[in-house]
Design an enzyme around this catalytic site. Structure first.
Site, PDB file in Angstrom:
ATOM      1  N   CYS A  93      35.740  32.145  32.712  1.00 40.90           N
ATOM      2  CA  CYS A  93      35.951  32.453  34.123  1.00 40.90           C
ATOM      3  C   CYS A  93      34.664  33.000  34.737  1.00 40.90           C
ATOM      4  CB  CYS A  93      37.091  33.458  34.283  1.00 40.90           C
ATOM      5  SG  CYS A  93      38.727  32.746  33.984  1.00 40.90           S
TER       6      CYS A  93
ATOM      7  N   HIS B  56      36.952  36.192  39.640  1.00 42.80           N
ATOM      8  CA  HIS B  56      37.616  37.490  39.660  1.00 42.80           C
ATOM      9  C   HIS B  56      36.611  38.642  39.621  1.00 42.80           C
ATOM     10  CE1 HIS B  56      37.026  38.353  35.307  1.00 42.80           C
ATOM     11  NE2 HIS B  56      37.214  37.062  35.125  1.00 42.80           N
TER      12      HIS B  56
END
Length: 529
Positions: free
Chosen positions: A449, A430
């Protein structure tokens, strides 16, 4: 007496096949098989040693496969080539193989049999290690889920077919990896082994931090150290002054090692300079081994995240076409090693804060200042998913019984886009609202992440096969502020890997070991087979 008769009967049974009649060497091979140790387990091919050898020589009516045949020299050449790819002679018992070959040249049937069986064992180890890697990654990484190719034929039959047909070299030609990055790492390994053979590099004594324009007695040693890896040309100047040319060379070294490229030789840079060449060789050997774990069977297009190096690459048609700085998981919230497929993107994403992050990170901030929620675009939901006022929640409770969700916007922790490959770890790629973190040299900072510095370039590469995808379309979706899912034209494989050495744009890169994983893999890689 019964055992002796049983053994003799088995020898006879192993030697009888069709119309062939056993000779002394065939008898010796059959007898030697009976004394072999119990089978060891291969990574992917199943039991080896006695079980494999028995099937292999049964296919051949106990005839020698290697002695006095071209296959022996082809095996020698293949083993020598394997050493250039990070293996050791002991991995294939090469010392014993050569001793037995010499004995066979001047000996009889027993010596020929001993050499032939050892050659078969060395050969099957070579095939196994090239096909799967020597180390079993599932024992190293609990999150390992990479698909590994299976051998759909009996390896004994394949060996017999090639040794009596195209030859062992032809079989190995099918197994040698021809991947661009793998070949570059082989070249790098040869280069660093050459440095080691020439005596390595000098150690630089500890002392005050070295800064540009200083004079220091350690400068000659520093220059020799930089020349050893090519950061400084071999014909560079001498003297005790820390001159501009040496500063540039130190900056080059720092960039290759993930250090602040300021030309200042402080404790971190000094420690990296003083790491022995054997450490760099081991890092390259580890990367080659890790590459063998997953590269076979990969398609030509994929996204690869190097967790240790905090870099993300896009490979198209088997060539790297793009790379960007990334932020990966911290030591305490490690990004797992696994593979998946990116299925879709979400523009203007919301962020449902995971329970662990809510408890450890968000809840202490909220307790200090409940206005933190509104300022950063969070909404609060009760156990039924209903939006409730922050003022109605008992934030001092051990479990307030609520969850929080961050709305799309400039403050959203996921930035303006995320790339989804649904998985058990809730890990994805992301954007971020905290972009200054990309300027850090050490970027293992996230909660697991992977944050991407240039996410919209990645989006364009993933959507390259969709003719309707344009920059204008992307900007219109962004400006709408609406959370929008965009399916990829076709799923893109994504590999989350862990390298502390690699080659990028022709430059050898080294990094420290942020998750302390190298030691366990190196121990297994160096263990006796």
């Amino acid at each position: 007496m019964f055992k002796a008769l049983a053994g003799a009967a088995l020898v006879a049974a192993l030697c009888v096949s069709g119309q062939a009649k056993a000779g002394p060497t065939e008898d010796a091979i059959a007898a030697a098989i009976l004394t072999m140790p119990e089978s060891r387990k291969a990574v992917g091919a199943g039991p080896l040693a006695r079980d494999f050898v028995k099937r292999f020589y049964s296919e051949r009516d106990m005839r020698p496969a290697w002695f006095g045949k071209p296959a022996a020299e082809e095996l020698n050449q293949a083993l020598t080539r394997a050493l250039t790819q990070g293996f050791r002679p002991a991995d294939f018992d090469m010392g014993r193989l050569y001793e037995l070959h010499d004995a066979a040249l001047s000996g009889g049937a027993a010596e020929i049999a001993a050499f032939d069986l050892q050659a078969t064992d060395s050969a099957i180890r070579l095939v196994e290690y090239m096909f799967y890697g020597k180390v079993d990654p599932e024992k190293i990484s609990p999150s390992w889920n990479f698909d590994r190719p299976l051998i759909d034929r009996d390896p004994a039959e394949v060996f017999d077919e090639y040794l009596d047909g195209p030859g062992f070299a032809a079989l190995m030609e099918l197994l040698w990896l021809d991947d661009f990055q793998y070949l570059q790492m082989i070249d790098a390994l040869a280069r660093y082994r050459g440095i080691e053979a020439r005596g390595g590099w000098p150690e630089i004594a500890r002392g005050d931090t070295l800064k540009p324009d200083m004079e220091d007695a350690r400068l000659p040693a520093l220059r020799q150290r930089l020349m050893a890896e090519g950061d400084l040309p071999a014909d560079s100047g001498a003297g005790l002054a820390y001159d501009a040319e040496t500063v540039v060379a130190v900056q080059s070294f720092q960039l290759r090692h993930g250090l602040t490229a300021d030309g200042v030789v402080g404790p971190k840079t000094l420690a990296s300079l003083n790491a022995p060449v054997s450490d760099r060789i081991d890092k390259l050997r580890l990367s080659l081994e890790r590459f063998r774990w997953y590269v076979r069977g990969l398609g030509p297009d994929f996204v690869l995240v190097n967790i240790a190096g905090a870099r993300t690459f896009v490979v198209l048609d088997n060539r790297p076409v793009w790379a960007t700085r990334s932020i990966t998981g911290s030591e305490y919230r490690q990004t797992p090693v696994f593979s998946d497929e990116i299925e879709y993107m979400v523009v203007n994403p919301t962020w449902s804060v995971p329970a662990s992050i809510f408890r450890k990170d968000k809840l202490p901030r909220i307790r200090k200042d409940v206005g933190y929620l509104e300022r950063n675009g969070y909404v609060v939901r009760n156990a039924r998913g209903e939006v409730v006022s922050p003022g109605s929640v008992n934030w001092s409770a051990d479990n307030p019984g609520v969850s929080i969700l961050q709305k799309p916007g400039e403050n959203n922790a996921l930035g303006r886009i995320k790339f989804m490959f649904p998985n058990a770890y809730s890990v994805y790629l992301h954007d971020t609202n905290d972009r200054e973190l990309f300027d850090r040299d050490e970027r293992n900072l996230s909660s697991g992440c992977v944050r991407i510095e240039d996410p919209f370039v990645l989006a364009g590469l993933l959507m390259r096969q969709d003719s309707s995808w344009t920059q204008d379309r992307m900007e219109a979706i962004l400006e709408s502020g609406k959370t929008t899912r965009i399916d990829l034209p076709e799923p893109m494989p994504v590999l989350l890997t862990y390298w502390t050495a690699w080659v990028e744009d022709g430059v050898v890169q080294f990094r420290e070991d942020p998750y302390a994983r190298d030691a366990a893999v190196l121990k297994a890689l160096n263990a006796d087979s």
